[in-house]
Scaffold this active site. Structure first.
Site, PDB file in Angstrom:
ATOM      1  N   GLU A 186     -35.792  30.965 -18.500  1.00  0.00           N
ATOM      2  CA  GLU A 186     -37.167  30.503 -18.283  1.00  0.00           C
ATOM      3  C   GLU A 186     -38.170  31.332 -19.083  1.00  0.00           C
ATOM      4  O   GLU A 186     -39.143  30.794 -19.618  1.00  0.00           O
ATOM      5  CB  GLU A 186     -37.509  30.555 -16.789  1.00  0.00           C
ATOM      6  CG  GLU A 186     -36.810  29.509 -15.944  1.00  0.00           C
ATOM      7  CD  GLU A 186     -37.160  28.097 -16.378  1.00  0.00           C
ATOM      8  OE1 GLU A 186     -38.341  27.832 -16.679  1.00  0.00           O
ATOM      9  OE2 GLU A 186     -36.242  27.249 -16.418  1.00  0.00           O
ATOM     10  N   CYS A 197     -42.079  11.285 -22.316  1.00  0.00           N
ATOM     11  CA  CYS A 197     -43.539  11.303 -22.288  1.00  0.00           C
ATOM     12  C   CYS A 197     -44.050  12.362 -23.268  1.00  0.00           C
ATOM     13  O   CYS A 197     -44.737  13.319 -22.905  1.00  0.00           O
ATOM     14  CB  CYS A 197     -44.046  11.579 -20.870  1.00  0.00           C
ATOM     15  SG  CYS A 197     -45.753  11.060 -20.585  1.00  0.00           S
ATOM     16  N   CYS A 237     -42.504   4.873 -23.656  1.00  0.00           N
ATOM     17  CA  CYS A 237     -42.740   4.272 -22.344  1.00  0.00           C
ATOM     18  C   CYS A 237     -41.632   3.301 -21.946  1.00  0.00           C
ATOM     19  O   CYS A 237     -41.313   3.161 -20.754  1.00  0.00           O
ATOM     20  CB  CYS A 237     -44.088   3.564 -22.316  1.00  0.00           C
ATOM     21  SG  CYS A 237     -45.500   4.676 -22.562  1.00  0.00           S
ATOM     22  N   CYS A 270     -38.990   5.059 -20.007  1.00  0.00           N
ATOM     23  CA  CYS A 270     -39.465   6.013 -19.000  1.00  0.00           C
ATOM     24  C   CYS A 270     -39.160   5.518 -17.597  1.00  0.00           C
ATOM     25  O   CYS A 270     -39.470   4.361 -17.260  1.00  0.00           O
ATOM     26  CB  CYS A 270     -40.972   6.223 -19.158  1.00  0.00           C
ATOM     27  SG  CYS A 270     -41.672   7.326 -17.899  1.00  0.00           S
ATOM     28  N   CYS A 312     -46.805   4.159 -13.547  1.00  0.00           N
ATOM     29  CA  CYS A 312     -47.680   5.003 -14.371  1.00  0.00           C
ATOM     30  C   CYS A 312     -49.034   4.321 -14.573  1.00  0.00           C
ATOM     31  O   CYS A 312     -49.114   3.228 -15.161  1.00  0.00           O
ATOM     32  CB  CYS A 312     -47.022   5.277 -15.721  1.00  0.00           C
ATOM     33  SG  CYS A 312     -48.056   6.236 -16.853  1.00  0.00           S
TER      34      CYS A 312
END
Length: 350
Positions: free
Chosen positions: A35, A192, A199, A202, A208
């Site tokens: 991370e 995205c 899209c 997605c 959305c």
């Protein structure tokens, strides 16, 4: 809200990224290391660094007792070097605590760990039902909400945090949290995306708001680009007996703790110090930082005297210098210098 959570979990298990080296273990050391490395750095870049770092420091105890120079050397080229210094300090704190804190609040007390990173570590390591809010998540969440606002503003940031947390069920399992947290990252990275969002592929297209209103290209509102200030520096590649002089920078500040070439305001200063020794001007180039652009002009000279020139620093053979913690521009200059030396030797032998 729970439908969105389940949609993203199912999508990640079928279409998300799997098989990345840090996904093979819930060990908080490995999760934390990945991370930190992934902050503002692409996955493809991180993989090699992550594997080399683990080979050198297989656990937090090994990292805690390592010299900071060794940590910086392995981080060299990854950029944002405060991350490496914070990583080293945090490892020492974790060892002193007897292990990693198991709560996001405890993790945030470690150097270099912000709220989203702390939540990601807690979710991946222990299945904590907490949301993350990195740049990728901000983007898809702002589109999903059709939020036409400056995302850098504190009230907007707080609103996004609340919305992100509202999507996470309190009774989610560890496996679900791992899949969901990875899905949040993957959705912004694979679907995205900043320009030309995909899209049609997605999982959240039907809910959305930006897609429903045809605003997915306009949102989130782009940041106003500021003109970056420019600075200039001349660097002296001073060779003496096939060694080069390097200076270690202070731990705090730009390139903290890394080894750099002696720097001057201009090549006139270098010429004055080198005296009759001729200078060779290497190609100048620009290095871009987050907040400014640095114009770098390297000068090369070979010092012929028996004693080295009066420079503060340490002398290293070029192969040894390239094993140190170096900023990427310095590494670039030294690699070019080493190649020039090799070409000269080959020509001489011919």
């Amino acid at each position: 809200m729970s439908a969105v959570f389940q949609q993203l979990v199912a999508w990640q298990r079928q279409h998300g990224r799997r098989g990345l080296p840090w996904q093979q273990s819930a060990d908080p050391y490995r999760v934390w290391l990945s991370e930190i490395m992934l902050q503002q750095t692409q996955v493809a870049t991180v993989i090699g660094y992550y594997e080399r770092f683990l080979a050198a420091f297989p656990d937090v105890e090994a990292l805690a007792v390592a010299p900071v120079d060794a940590v910086l050397a392995l981080w060299s080229g990854l950029g944002y070097y405060a991350r490496a210094r914070n990583l080293h300090r945090a490892a020492q704190q974790v060892v002193a605590l007897g292990g990693f804190p198991r709560t996001p609040e405890g993790l945030q007390a470690l150097p270099g760990v912000g709220p989203s990173t702390a939540h990601a570590i807690a979710a991946f390591s222990w299945g904590a039902p907490v949301a993350i809010l990195d740049g990728n998540v901000k983007r898809w969440l702002a589109r999903w909400l059709a939020l036409d606002a400056d995302l850098s503003q504190k009230p907007v940031h707080e609103q996004l945090w609340q919305q992100a947390q509202a999507l996470v069920p309190a009774d989610a399992s560890h496996a679900e949290m791992v899949a969901y947290t990875q899905a949040c990252m993957d959705l912004g990275n694979l679907r995205c995306i900043r320009r030309q969002p995909r899209c049609d592929d997605c999982p959240l297209q039907s809910s959305c708001a930006a897609h429903a209103q045809g605003l997915q290209q306009q949102l989130p509102r782009p940041k106003v680009r500021k003109t970056q200030p420019e600075r200039a520096v001349a660097l002296w590649v001073c060779l003496w007996r096939d060694q080069v002089c390097l200076q270690q920078r202070p731990m705090q500040g730009l390139w903290g703790g890394l080894w750099c070439l002696p720097e001057y305001a201009g090549d006139g200063e270098i010429a004055a110090l080198s005296g009759a020794v001729p200078l060779q001007h290497l190609p100048a180039f620009t290095h871009v930082f987050t907040h400014f652009r640095l114009q770098i002009s390297p000068c090369l000279s070979a010092w012929p005297e028996a004693a080295p020139p009066p420079l503060d620093g340490r002398w290293f053979a070029l192969p040894d210098a390239l094993q140190l913690g170096l900023p990427q521009p310095i590494r670039k200059i030294l690699q070019a210098t080493a190649a020039m030396q090799q070409d000269f030797r080959l020509q001489s032998e011919a």
